[in-house]
Scaffold this motif. Structure first.
Motif, PDB file in Angstrom:
ATOM      1  N   MET A   1       0.880  -1.191   0.031  1.00  0.00           N
ATOM      2  CA  MET A   1      -0.007   0.039  -0.060  1.00  0.00           C
ATOM      3  C   MET A   1       0.930   1.199   0.084  1.00  0.00           C
ATOM      4  SD  MET A   1      -3.058   0.837   2.270  1.00  0.00           S
ATOM      5  CE  MET A   1      -4.135   2.101   2.205  1.00  0.00           C
ATOM      6  N   THR A   2       0.493   2.239  -0.709  1.00  0.00           N
ATOM      7  CA  THR A   2       1.126   3.610  -0.750  1.00  0.00           C
ATOM      8  C   THR A   2       0.299   4.789  -0.252  1.00  0.00           C
ATOM      9  OG1 THR A   2       2.152   5.144  -2.429  1.00  0.00           O
ATOM     10  CG2 THR A   2       0.393   3.988  -2.938  1.00  0.00           C
ATOM     11  N   ASP A   3       1.366   5.619   0.490  1.00  0.00           N
ATOM     12  CA  ASP A   3       0.748   6.937   0.936  1.00  0.00           C
ATOM     13  C   ASP A   3       0.502   7.943   0.157  1.00  0.00           C
ATOM     14  OD1 ASP A   3       0.230   5.593   3.440  1.00  0.00           O
ATOM     15  OD2 ASP A   3       2.285   6.201   4.279  1.00  0.00           O
ATOM     16  N   SER A   4       1.009   7.589  -1.187  1.00  0.00           N
ATOM     17  CA  SER A   4       0.813   8.867  -2.029  1.00  0.00           C
ATOM     18  C   SER A   4      -0.273   9.126  -2.675  1.00  0.00           C
ATOM     19  CB  SER A   4       1.811   8.592  -3.276  1.00  0.00           C
ATOM     20  OG  SER A   4       1.387   7.557  -4.024  1.00  0.00           O
ATOM     21  N   PRO A   5      -0.833  10.409  -2.795  1.00  0.00           N
ATOM     22  CA  PRO A   5      -2.404  10.827  -3.253  1.00  0.00           C
ATOM     23  C   PRO A   5      -2.401  10.223  -4.466  1.00  0.00           C
ATOM     24  CG  PRO A   5      -0.887  12.659  -3.087  1.00  0.00           C
ATOM     25  CD  PRO A   5      -0.130  11.544  -2.561  1.00  0.00           C
ATOM     26  N   SER A   6      -3.822   9.720  -4.750  1.00  0.00           N
ATOM     27  CA  SER A   6      -4.319   9.559  -5.885  1.00  0.00           C
ATOM     28  C   SER A   6      -4.197  10.636  -6.859  1.00  0.00           C
ATOM     29  CB  SER A   6      -5.646   9.162  -5.887  1.00  0.00           C
ATOM     30  OG  SER A   6      -6.717  10.246  -5.568  1.00  0.00           O
ATOM     31  N   PRO A   7      -4.250  10.384  -8.153  1.00  0.00           N
ATOM     32  CA  PRO A   7      -4.129  11.449  -9.236  1.00  0.00           C
ATOM     33  C   PRO A   7      -5.267  12.599  -8.863  1.00  0.00           C
ATOM     34  CG  PRO A   7      -4.027   9.370 -10.246  1.00  0.00           C
ATOM     35  CD  PRO A   7      -4.159   9.103  -9.045  1.00  0.00           C
ATOM     36  N   ALA A   9      -6.659  13.204  -6.239  1.00  0.00           N
ATOM     37  CA  ALA A   9      -6.275  14.022  -4.868  1.00  0.00           C
ATOM     38  C   ALA A   9      -5.394  15.154  -5.299  1.00  0.00           C
ATOM     39  CB  ALA A   9      -6.073  13.004  -3.738  1.00  0.00           C
ATOM     40  N   SER A  10      -4.309  14.619  -5.905  1.00  0.00           N
ATOM     41  CA  SER A  10      -3.206  15.602  -6.191  1.00  0.00           C
ATOM     42  C   SER A  10      -3.989  16.795  -7.070  1.00  0.00           C
ATOM     43  CB  SER A  10      -2.139  14.733  -7.101  1.00  0.00           C
ATOM     44  OG  SER A  10      -1.709  13.979  -6.385  1.00  0.00           O
ATOM     45  N   VAL A  11      -4.715  16.599  -8.040  1.00  0.00           N
ATOM     46  CA  VAL A  11      -5.414  17.732  -8.734  1.00  0.00           C
ATOM     47  C   VAL A  11      -6.138  18.589  -7.770  1.00  0.00           C
ATOM     48  CG1 VAL A  11      -6.818  18.146 -10.498  1.00  0.00           C
ATOM     49  CG2 VAL A  11      -5.118  16.564 -11.041  1.00  0.00           C
ATOM     50  N   LEU A  12      -6.931  17.894  -6.888  1.00  0.00           N
ATOM     51  CA  LEU A  12      -7.523  18.827  -5.890  1.00  0.00           C
ATOM     52  C   LEU A  12      -6.854  19.469  -5.120  1.00  0.00           C
ATOM     53  CD1 LEU A  12     -10.340  19.058  -4.353  1.00  0.00           C
ATOM     54  CD2 LEU A  12      -9.514  17.709  -2.857  1.00  0.00           C
ATOM     55  N   VAL A  77     -10.363  14.038   2.239  1.00  0.00           N
ATOM     56  CA  VAL A  77     -10.487  13.470   1.050  1.00  0.00           C
ATOM     57  C   VAL A  77     -11.070  11.880   0.896  1.00  0.00           C
ATOM     58  CG1 VAL A  77      -9.230  12.941  -1.224  1.00  0.00           C
ATOM     59  CG2 VAL A  77      -8.806  15.109   0.050  1.00  0.00           C
ATOM     60  N   HIS A  78     -11.945  11.567   0.564  1.00  0.00           N
ATOM     61  CA  HIS A  78     -12.459  10.131   0.529  1.00  0.00           C
ATOM     62  C   HIS A  78     -12.175   9.450  -0.662  1.00  0.00           C
ATOM     63  CE1 HIS A  78     -14.677  11.316   4.266  1.00  0.00           C
ATOM     64  NE2 HIS A  78     -14.959  12.296   3.575  1.00  0.00           N
ATOM     65  N   GLN A  79     -11.092   8.580  -0.821  1.00  0.00           N
ATOM     66  CA  GLN A  79     -10.791   8.098  -1.995  1.00  0.00           C
ATOM     67  C   GLN A  79     -11.877   7.026  -2.599  1.00  0.00           C
ATOM     68  OE1 GLN A  79      -8.042   8.612  -4.249  1.00  0.00           O
ATOM     69  NE2 GLN A  79      -9.736   7.650  -5.486  1.00  0.00           N
ATOM     70  N   SER A  80     -12.403   7.158  -3.724  1.00  0.00           N
ATOM     71  CA  SER A  80     -13.238   6.004  -4.068  1.00  0.00           C
ATOM     72  C   SER A  80     -12.514   4.744  -4.538  1.00  0.00           C
ATOM     73  CB  SER A  80     -14.153   6.407  -5.417  1.00  0.00           C
ATOM     74  OG  SER A  80     -13.373   6.759  -6.635  1.00  0.00           O
ATOM     75  N   THR A  81     -13.164   3.717  -5.058  1.00  0.00           N
ATOM     76  CA  THR A  81     -12.403   2.664  -5.623  1.00  0.00           C
ATOM     77  C   THR A  81     -11.899   2.948  -6.686  1.00  0.00           C
ATOM     78  OG1 THR A  81     -14.516   1.844  -6.468  1.00  0.00           O
ATOM     79  CG2 THR A  81     -13.943   0.901  -4.196  1.00  0.00           C
ATOM     80  N   ASP A  82     -12.310   4.039  -7.448  1.00  0.00           N
ATOM     81  CA  ASP A  82     -11.597   4.295  -8.748  1.00  0.00           C
ATOM     82  C   ASP A  82     -10.572   5.426  -8.386  1.00  0.00           C
ATOM     83  OD1 ASP A  82     -11.026   5.679 -11.038  1.00  0.00           O
ATOM     84  OD2 ASP A  82     -13.174   5.632 -11.773  1.00  0.00           O
ATOM     85  N   PRO A  83      -9.402   5.273  -8.715  1.00  0.00           N
ATOM     86  CA  PRO A  83      -8.288   6.255  -8.218  1.00  0.00           C
ATOM     87  C   PRO A  83      -8.454   7.645  -8.940  1.00  0.00           C
ATOM     88  CG  PRO A  83      -7.293   4.469  -9.612  1.00  0.00           C
ATOM     89  CD  PRO A  83      -8.505   4.077  -9.348  1.00  0.00           C
ATOM     90  N   THR A  84      -9.389   7.719 -10.008  1.00  0.00           N
ATOM     91  CA  THR A  84      -9.531   8.857 -10.809  1.00  0.00           C
ATOM     92  C   THR A  84     -10.748   9.683 -10.156  1.00  0.00           C
ATOM     93  OG1 THR A  84     -11.238   8.016 -12.195  1.00  0.00           O
ATOM     94  CG2 THR A  84      -8.711   7.674 -12.872  1.00  0.00           C
ATOM     95  N   VAL A  85     -11.241   9.346  -9.031  1.00  0.00           N
ATOM     96  CA  VAL A  85     -12.409   9.940  -8.502  1.00  0.00           C
ATOM     97  C   VAL A  85     -12.279  10.185  -6.937  1.00  0.00           C
ATOM     98  CG1 VAL A  85     -14.858   9.860  -8.033  1.00  0.00           C
ATOM     99  CG2 VAL A  85     -13.899   8.975 -10.114  1.00  0.00           C
ATOM    100  N   VAL A  86     -12.276  11.306  -6.459  1.00  0.00           N
ATOM    101  CA  VAL A  86     -12.221  11.596  -5.025  1.00  0.00           C
ATOM    102  C   VAL A  86     -13.460  12.367  -4.720  1.00  0.00           C
ATOM    103  CG1 VAL A  86      -9.886  11.344  -4.812  1.00  0.00           C
ATOM    104  CG2 VAL A  86     -10.985  13.589  -5.275  1.00  0.00           C
TER     105      VAL A  86
END
Length: 137
Positions: A1-7, A9-12, A77-86
């Motif tokens: 598991m990684t602690d880096s933000p999803s794409p 979350a980074s854009v947000l 930030v709530h990460q969805s199961t899709d890394p392109t959606v937060v």
């Protein structure tokens, strides 16, 4: 598991930083040409949907001239199961430029990113606060 933000979350986070810096051209550069912005709770007189970068630009380019945002709370930030959606929860505080009145708005935003840019943004905010700001602008 990684602690880096999803794409997404980074854009947000980048988008909030650019809005706080009042860099609207930079913020708008984060959007796809065919992006959609939706405002499901928009009151009368506010758009409920903007399609394409031209409509989004028209709506946002002078945002700092209407609202002087001084701060965004740290978003939850709530990460969805899709890394392109937060889903993000945050509050914006500042001043209504036309009146000098304080502004505070809680937001829940659903952000979808494609190729590192915003493809879809659904923004849930308080229509009562928005209407009050509009009548004071």
């Amino acid at each position: 598991m990684t602690d880096s933000p999803s794409p997404a979350a980074s854009v947000l986070h980048r988008g909030l930083d650019l809005m706080l810096a009042k860099d609207m051209p930079g913020f708008l550069a984060l959007w796809h040409d065919d992006a959609t912005a939706e405002f499901p709770f928009a009151p009368t007189g506010f758009p409920r949907r903007l399609d394409g970068i031209a409509a989004i630009t028209d709506y946002l380019i002078d945002y700092p001239e209407r609202l002087d945002i001084a701060e965004f709370s740290e978003p939850t930030v709530h990460q969805s199961t899709d890394p392109t959606v937060v889903i993000a929860e945050f509050t914006s505080t500042g001043t209504v430029v036309a009146t000098g009145q304080p502004y505070q708005m809680p937001y829940i935003a659903v952000l979808t990113v494609r190729d590192g840019k915003i493809a879809h943004y659904r923004d849930y905010w308080d229509p009562i606060v928005a209407a009050a700001v509009a009548t004071n602008v």
